[in-house]
Write an enzyme that holds these catalytic residues in place. Structure first.
Site, PDB file in Angstrom:
ATOM      1  N   ASP A   1       0.846  -1.208   0.000  1.00  0.00           N
ATOM      2  CA  ASP A   1       0.000   0.000   0.000  1.00  0.00           C
ATOM      3  C   ASP A   1       0.869   1.242   0.000  1.00  0.00           C
ATOM      4  OD1 ASP A   1      -1.954  -1.822   0.673  1.00  0.00           O
ATOM      5  OD2 ASP A   1      -2.018  -1.207   2.782  1.00  0.00           O
TER       6      ASP A   1
HETATM    7  N1  URA Z   1      -1.216  -5.822   4.089  1.00  0.00           N
HETATM    8  C1  URA Z   1      -1.647  -4.540   4.065  1.00  0.00           C
HETATM    9  O1  URA Z   1      -2.642  -4.215   4.677  1.00  0.00           O
HETATM   10  N2  URA Z   1      -0.951  -3.669   3.338  1.00  0.00           N
HETATM   11  C2  URA Z   1       0.174  -3.979   2.647  1.00  0.00           C
HETATM   12  O2  URA Z   1       0.784  -3.114   2.018  1.00  0.00           O
HETATM   13  C3  URA Z   1       0.598  -5.304   2.700  1.00  0.00           C
HETATM   14  C4  URA Z   1      -0.112  -6.208   3.422  1.00  0.00           C
END
Ligand code: URA
Length: 244
Positions: A113
């Site tokens: 993310d």
């Molecule tokens: N889980 C999440 O919530 N975000 C990420 O970037 C990776 C795993």
């Protein structure tokens, strides 16, 4: 006996983003392409496509960019997106500008993310990418998590049950292991990569993730010396360690 594959010099350079084949011709005319110490006159000549190309070829005085078969680790900072086309800063903007014109293109192996930091692998090898993300390969990903509220104590059991259902999904999560490092700190290790998985897992147990950082993918750990925004090319042995 099998002959080593060969590649046309102008095609190789065009696919590495140095310009169109016409522009490559102009670079050669200007004496800026040097092969084995001598300026290249015939850009249509074929070369053995070996890993020694960056040693044999200099472009404008610099070693050739890594030929196709490029895999790297990036320490993804917060605030950049794993996408080729979204608005705002992209992870590809942290790499040399020319690399954005490579064919085959470099792609992230899975995504983090925008507000997650840490170890991100990128490759131009489509078969490798699919092998890493394939459920069959079972590659573990470890995240360090900072939580808004103290852990209750029952999270490890819930995450490892193989029965946790995330909102809006129809299949329970594969078991996830949780290592508690403090009241509001833990590491989770998972073997799949559902959308916002870690944040949604903690939301499912009434908590909220304040910070998320990935520090391991398979047998590859994010090196302490690799600062946020920096990257490093992986050698063949290190690529193999992804599956350890
Ligand atoms: N889980 C999440 O919530 N975000 C990420 O970037 C990776 C795993």
């Amino acid at each position: 006996m099998n002959k080593a594959p060969t590649v046309r010099l102008d095609r190789l350079l065009a696919n590495l983003g140095y310009g169109s084949r016409r522009e490559i011709g102009l670079l050669a005319r200007a004496g800026l392409i040097v092969l084995d110490g001598a300026p290249v006159t015939d850009v249509g000549q074929r070369l053995a496509a070996g890993p020694d190309l960056p040693v044999r070829l200099q472009i404008d005085g610099e070693p050739l960019d890594p030929p196709p078969g490029l895999t790297l680790m990036l320490h993804k900072p917060l605030g950049v997106t794993c996408s080729h086309k979204e608005a705002g800063p992209l992870v590809y903007g942290l790499l040399p500008e020319r690399w954005r014109r490579r064919d085959p293109a470099l792609s992230t192996i899975g995504r983090l993310d925008k507000e997650t930091s840490g170890l991100l692998l990128l490759t131009d090898d489509g078969a490798l990418l699919h092998r890493v993300i394939s459920p069959k390969s079972n590659v573990a990903k470890r995240y360090q998590v900072t939580l808004d509220r103290p852990l209750r104590g029952d999270e490890a059991g819930i995450f490892s049950s193989g029965a946790l259902m995330l909102e809006g999904e129809e299949k329970p999560l594969l078991p996830v292991s949780l290592d508690v490092h403090g009241a509001n700190h833990a590491a989770v290790t998972l073997h799949e990569g559902r959308y916002h998985q870690v944040r949604r897992m903690f939301a499912a147990v009434g908590n909220h993730v304040l910070a998320l950082h990935r520090d391991r993918v398979g047998g590859i750990a994010l090196p302490a010396g690799l600062k946020a925004g920096d990257y490093r090319i992986l050698n063949t042995e290190e690529v193999g360690q992804i599956f350890d």
